[in-house]
Scaffold this motif. Structure first.
Motif, PDB file in Angstrom:
ATOM      1  N   ASN A 274       0.852  -1.307   0.013  1.00 42.56           N
ATOM      2  CA  ASN A 274      -0.037   0.025   0.134  1.00 42.56           C
ATOM      3  C   ASN A 274       0.949   1.382   0.066  1.00 42.56           C
ATOM      4  O   ASN A 274       0.744   2.094  -0.740  1.00 42.56           O
ATOM      5  CB  ASN A 274      -0.832   0.132   1.373  1.00 42.56           C
ATOM      6  CG  ASN A 274      -2.043  -0.925   1.202  1.00 42.56           C
ATOM      7  OD1 ASN A 274      -1.997  -1.837   0.087  1.00 42.56           O
ATOM      8  ND2 ASN A 274      -2.823  -0.891   2.078  1.00 42.56           N
ATOM      9  N   CYS A 275       1.994   1.117   0.781  1.00 37.93           N
ATOM     10  CA  CYS A 275       2.751   2.493   0.981  1.00 37.93           C
ATOM     11  C   CYS A 275       3.376   2.780  -0.348  1.00 37.93           C
ATOM     12  O   CYS A 275       3.428   4.026  -0.923  1.00 37.93           O
ATOM     13  CB  CYS A 275       3.609   2.261   1.748  1.00 37.93           C
ATOM     14  SG  CYS A 275       4.672   0.649   1.924  1.00 37.93           S
ATOM     15  N   ILE A 287      10.947  -5.034  -0.290  1.00 35.56           N
ATOM     16  CA  ILE A 287      12.272  -5.786  -0.624  1.00 35.56           C
ATOM     17  C   ILE A 287      12.152  -6.941   0.506  1.00 35.56           C
ATOM     18  O   ILE A 287      11.982  -6.639   1.600  1.00 35.56           O
ATOM     19  CB  ILE A 287      13.624  -4.917  -0.455  1.00 35.56           C
ATOM     20  CG1 ILE A 287      13.512  -3.847  -1.372  1.00 35.56           C
ATOM     21  CG2 ILE A 287      14.701  -5.911  -0.620  1.00 35.56           C
ATOM     22  CD1 ILE A 287      14.792  -2.875  -1.111  1.00 35.56           C
ATOM     23  N   ASP A 288      12.276  -8.067  -0.136  1.00 36.55           N
ATOM     24  CA  ASP A 288      11.883  -9.480   0.857  1.00 36.55           C
ATOM     25  C   ASP A 288      10.843  -9.244   1.688  1.00 36.55           C
ATOM     26  O   ASP A 288      10.883  -9.899   2.650  1.00 36.55           O
ATOM     27  CB  ASP A 288      13.376  -9.413   1.463  1.00 36.55           C
ATOM     28  CG  ASP A 288      14.622  -9.822   0.595  1.00 36.55           C
ATOM     29  OD1 ASP A 288      14.456 -10.326  -0.467  1.00 36.55           O
ATOM     30  OD2 ASP A 288      15.637  -9.355   0.993  1.00 36.55           O
ATOM     31  N   GLY A 289       9.698  -9.076   1.215  1.00 34.73           N
ATOM     32  CA  GLY A 289       8.585  -8.908   1.902  1.00 34.73           C
ATOM     33  C   GLY A 289       8.289  -7.986   2.720  1.00 34.73           C
ATOM     34  O   GLY A 289       7.514  -7.734   3.812  1.00 34.73           O
ATOM     35  N   LYS A 290       9.279  -6.694   2.934  1.00 30.13           N
ATOM     36  CA  LYS A 290       9.051  -5.660   3.663  1.00 30.13           C
ATOM     37  C   LYS A 290       9.386  -4.163   2.992  1.00 30.13           C
ATOM     38  O   LYS A 290      10.107  -4.227   2.187  1.00 30.13           O
ATOM     39  CB  LYS A 290      10.078  -5.771   4.888  1.00 30.13           C
ATOM     40  CG  LYS A 290      10.098  -4.914   5.853  1.00 30.13           C
ATOM     41  CD  LYS A 290      11.053  -5.000   6.985  1.00 30.13           C
ATOM     42  CE  LYS A 290      11.115  -3.820   7.965  1.00 30.13           C
ATOM     43  NZ  LYS A 290      12.033  -3.983   9.089  1.00 30.13           N
ATOM     44  N   ALA A 291       8.598  -3.108   3.539  1.00 33.97           N
ATOM     45  CA  ALA A 291       8.701  -2.047   3.073  1.00 33.97           C
ATOM     46  C   ALA A 291      10.055  -1.257   3.323  1.00 33.97           C
ATOM     47  O   ALA A 291      10.354  -1.265   4.667  1.00 33.97           O
ATOM     48  CB  ALA A 291       7.459  -1.003   3.400  1.00 33.97           C
ATOM     49  N   VAL A 292      10.718  -0.674   2.570  1.00 34.07           N
ATOM     50  CA  VAL A 292      12.091  -0.153   2.776  1.00 34.07           C
ATOM     51  C   VAL A 292      12.268   1.107   2.047  1.00 34.07           C
ATOM     52  O   VAL A 292      12.138   1.199   0.896  1.00 34.07           O
ATOM     53  CB  VAL A 292      13.365  -0.969   2.237  1.00 34.07           C
ATOM     54  CG1 VAL A 292      14.737  -0.224   2.575  1.00 34.07           C
ATOM     55  CG2 VAL A 292      13.108  -2.329   2.845  1.00 34.07           C
ATOM     56  N   PRO A 293      12.223   2.366   2.989  1.00 32.40           N
ATOM     57  CA  PRO A 293      12.480   3.630   2.240  1.00 32.40           C
ATOM     58  C   PRO A 293      13.840   3.659   1.350  1.00 32.40           C
ATOM     59  O   PRO A 293      14.517   3.102   1.868  1.00 32.40           O
ATOM     60  CB  PRO A 293      12.399   4.530   3.367  1.00 32.40           C
ATOM     61  CG  PRO A 293      12.812   3.642   4.612  1.00 32.40           C
ATOM     62  CD  PRO A 293      12.406   2.162   4.518  1.00 32.40           C
ATOM     63  N   ASN A 294      13.933   4.553   0.630  1.00 34.33           N
ATOM     64  CA  ASN A 294      15.193   4.718  -0.306  1.00 34.33           C
ATOM     65  C   ASN A 294      15.497   6.154  -0.120  1.00 34.33           C
ATOM     66  O   ASN A 294      14.840   6.940   0.511  1.00 34.33           O
ATOM     67  CB  ASN A 294      14.819   4.110  -1.701  1.00 34.33           C
ATOM     68  CG  ASN A 294      13.897   4.688  -2.316  1.00 34.33           C
ATOM     69  OD1 ASN A 294      13.473   6.134  -2.329  1.00 34.33           O
ATOM     70  ND2 ASN A 294      12.940   3.898  -2.965  1.00 34.33           N
ATOM     71  N   ASP A 295      16.283   6.545  -0.990  1.00 34.81           N
ATOM     72  CA  ASP A 295      16.835   7.964  -1.120  1.00 34.81           C
ATOM     73  C   ASP A 295      16.025   8.977  -1.513  1.00 34.81           C
ATOM     74  O   ASP A 295      16.126  10.101  -1.771  1.00 34.81           O
ATOM     75  CB  ASP A 295      18.303   8.035  -2.025  1.00 34.81           C
ATOM     76  CG  ASP A 295      19.361   7.323  -1.152  1.00 34.81           C
ATOM     77  OD1 ASP A 295      19.372   7.083  -0.005  1.00 34.81           O
ATOM     78  OD2 ASP A 295      20.415   6.922  -1.878  1.00 34.81           O
ATOM     79  N   ASN A 296      14.632   8.513  -2.217  1.00 38.18           N
ATOM     80  CA  ASN A 296      13.928   9.251  -2.887  1.00 38.18           C
ATOM     81  C   ASN A 296      12.944   9.760  -1.668  1.00 38.18           C
ATOM     82  O   ASN A 296      12.363  10.798  -1.982  1.00 38.18           O
ATOM     83  CB  ASN A 296      13.046   8.829  -3.916  1.00 38.18           C
ATOM     84  CG  ASN A 296      13.730   8.389  -5.056  1.00 38.18           C
ATOM     85  OD1 ASN A 296      14.885   9.351  -5.346  1.00 38.18           O
ATOM     86  ND2 ASN A 296      13.596   7.497  -5.893  1.00 38.18           N
ATOM     87  N   GLY A 306      -1.788   4.664   4.347  1.00 40.01           N
ATOM     88  CA  GLY A 306      -2.175   3.720   3.925  1.00 40.01           C
ATOM     89  C   GLY A 306      -1.850   2.131   4.549  1.00 40.01           C
ATOM     90  O   GLY A 306      -1.896   1.275   4.070  1.00 40.01           O
ATOM     91  N   CYS A 307      -1.100   2.356   5.453  1.00 43.36           N
ATOM     92  CA  CYS A 307      -0.528   1.267   6.236  1.00 43.36           C
ATOM     93  C   CYS A 307      -1.472   0.499   7.042  1.00 43.36           C
ATOM     94  O   CYS A 307      -1.919   1.279   8.063  1.00 43.36           O
ATOM     95  CB  CYS A 307       0.752   1.525   7.011  1.00 43.36           C
ATOM     96  SG  CYS A 307       1.474   0.091   7.798  1.00 43.36           S
ATOM     97  N   PRO A 308      -1.892  -0.589   6.831  1.00 43.44           N
ATOM     98  CA  PRO A 308      -2.958  -1.186   7.715  1.00 43.44           C
ATOM     99  C   PRO A 308      -2.422  -1.687   9.061  1.00 43.44           C
ATOM    100  O   PRO A 308      -3.239  -2.173  10.002  1.00 43.44           O
ATOM    101  CB  PRO A 308      -3.432  -2.498   6.645  1.00 43.44           C
ATOM    102  CG  PRO A 308      -2.325  -2.887   6.003  1.00 43.44           C
ATOM    103  CD  PRO A 308      -1.682  -1.462   5.727  1.00 43.44           C
TER     104      PRO A 308
END
Length: 315
Positions: A274-275, A287-296, A306-308
Motif C-alpha cells: 500500500n505504501c 524488498i524481501d517482503g518488507k517496505a524499505v524507504p530509499n533515497d527518494n 495507507g499502512c494497515p
C-alpha cells in the motif's frame, strides 16, 4: 499538571501519559539509566501516568525509574496479546516480576479489533478479573487501532479502559475516519469508560503542525489523557507545555522541528505494498517482503496513511 479520573475506575492520572516505546532499542535506544532518568524527570513535571507493553521489552527502564518515584502515586498501564488463562497468567507474572511491583494499575489486551476478537480473548479476560479480585490488577482495558475495537469494548462491562488511536488526520485508524473514531469514543465515554488516546502526532508524521495537531486531541472533551512518546527532556518539556497551555516556546519548537528524523518501518510489516502505491516520489520499495524507504523519500508521511498495520513511523 491537572489530573483526572479515568472514567469510573477510581484511577486518577495526569492529562498527559508518558508513551515509553520511543526510548527502547526499537527507536531511540536509550540506556536504562537514561530512560529511567527521563521517566523520573517527567514525573517531576507532573506526569504520573506511563504506558508500556510486554512487546516493547522496556520493563527494565521502568523498574529503575520506580526507584525514585512514589509507587502509590504512579499509574502503570501495560498490554499483552494473551488469549488463554496460561498466557495471561504468564504475562501478568512477567510484568509484576520485571517491574518489581505488587500490582499493575491497568492491564490491557493489545490491539483488539472488534467484539469478535474480544470474545476470542474471554479466557484471558476472566483470568484478569480473578487477578483483579486478588489485588494484582486495578483495572482491565484494551488498546485498539480500530473503530470496531472501541465499539466492541462498549459491550463488555469488564473492559473499563480503552486506548485508541486519535489524531486529526486519522493516521493509523484501520477501519474508518477520525470522525468515525470520535463518535465511537464519545459513546464509550458516556458509558463510563476511561479513555486515553495514542498517536496525537500520528507517529511523528504531524510534527510539522505540532501545536495544531496536539490541540486537536487536547480539545476533545471525552478523552481523559493523551499518551505520547517521549525520548528527551525537550520532548517532555514540549508536551507538558502543550497539555497545560496549548502552546510551546519558539525555541522548543525550533529544536524539535529541526531535529533530523528518519522513516522507520517496523519488523511486523506485512509487505502489502500500500505504501509503495501511495508514494508519488518512488520513495519506498518492497524488498524481501518488507517496505524499505530509499533515497527518494522526502518524509512527507503520506505512505503511513495507507499502512494497515501502522508500522511506518517517523523517528
Amino acid at each position: 499538571m491537572d489530573r483526572i479520573e479515568l472514567g469510573n475506575t477510581g484511577i486518577v492520572v495526569s492529562r498527559l501519559c508518558f508513551g515509553s516505546l520511543t526510548m527502547t532499542p526499537f527507536q531511540a535506544n536509550l540506556t536504562i539509566e537514561e530512560g529511567a532518568y527521563l521517566i523520573q524527570y517527567a514525573y517531576s513535571k507532573g506526569i504520573n501516568f506511563l504506558d508500556t507493553a510486554e512487546i516493547y521489552d522496556n520493563y527494565q527502564y521502568i523498574r529503575k525509574a520506580l526507584e525514585g518515584i512514589d509507587r502509590e502515586d504512579y499509574v502503570l498501564a501495560t498490554k499483552c496479546y494473551a488469549y488463554t488463562k496460561e498466557m495471561a497468567e504468564k504475562s501478568l507474572n512477567k510484568a509484576l516480576k520485571e517491574l518489581n511491583t505488587d500490582y499493575i494499575d491497568i492491564f490491557m489486551l493489545h490491539e483488539q479489533e472488534s467484539i469478535h476478537t474480544l470474545r476470542g480473548h474471554m479466557e484471558a479476560i476472566e483470568y484478569f478479573l480473578e487477578a483483579k479480585k486478588m489485588g494484582k490488577i486495578r483495572s482491565i482495558g484494551i488498546s485498539t487501532h480500530k473503530v470496531e475495537g472501541v465499539l466492541g469494548a462498549i459491550s463488555y462491562d469488564e473492559i473499563e479502559i480503552i486506548h485508541p488511536i486519535v489524531n486529526r488526520e486519522g493516521i493509523g485508524i484501520q477501519d474508518g475516519s477520525v470522525n468515525d473514531m470520535l463518535i465511537a469514543i464519545k459513546k464509550a465515554y458516556n458509558k463510563g469508560k476511561g479513555i486515553y488516546s495514542m498517536k496525537p502526532l500520528g507517529g511523528g508524521h504531524l510534527i510539522s503542525q505540532l501545536e495544531e495537531a496536539f490541540n486537536f486531541v487536547r480539545n476533545i472533551p471525552y478523552i481523559h489523557s493523551i499518551a505520547i512518546g517521549m525520548q528527551s527532556k525537550e520532548e517532555v518539556d514540549c508536551n507538558t507545555s502543550l497539555i497545560e497551555t496549548g502552546k510551546i516556546s519558539s525555541e522548543l519548537k525550533r529544536v524539535l522541528t529541526s531535529r533530523k528524523r528518519n522513516l522507520v518501518v517496523a519488523d511486523y510489516c506485512i509487505g502489502c505494498g500500500n505504501c509503495k502505491s501511495i508514494c508519488k516520489h518512488n520513495g519506498i520499495d518492497i524488498i524481501d517482503g518488507k517496505a524499505v524507504p530509499n533515497d527518494n523519500c522526502i518524509l512527507c508521511s503520506y505512505c503511513a496513511r495507507g499502512c494497515p498495520e501502522f508500522c511506518i513511523k517517523i523517528v
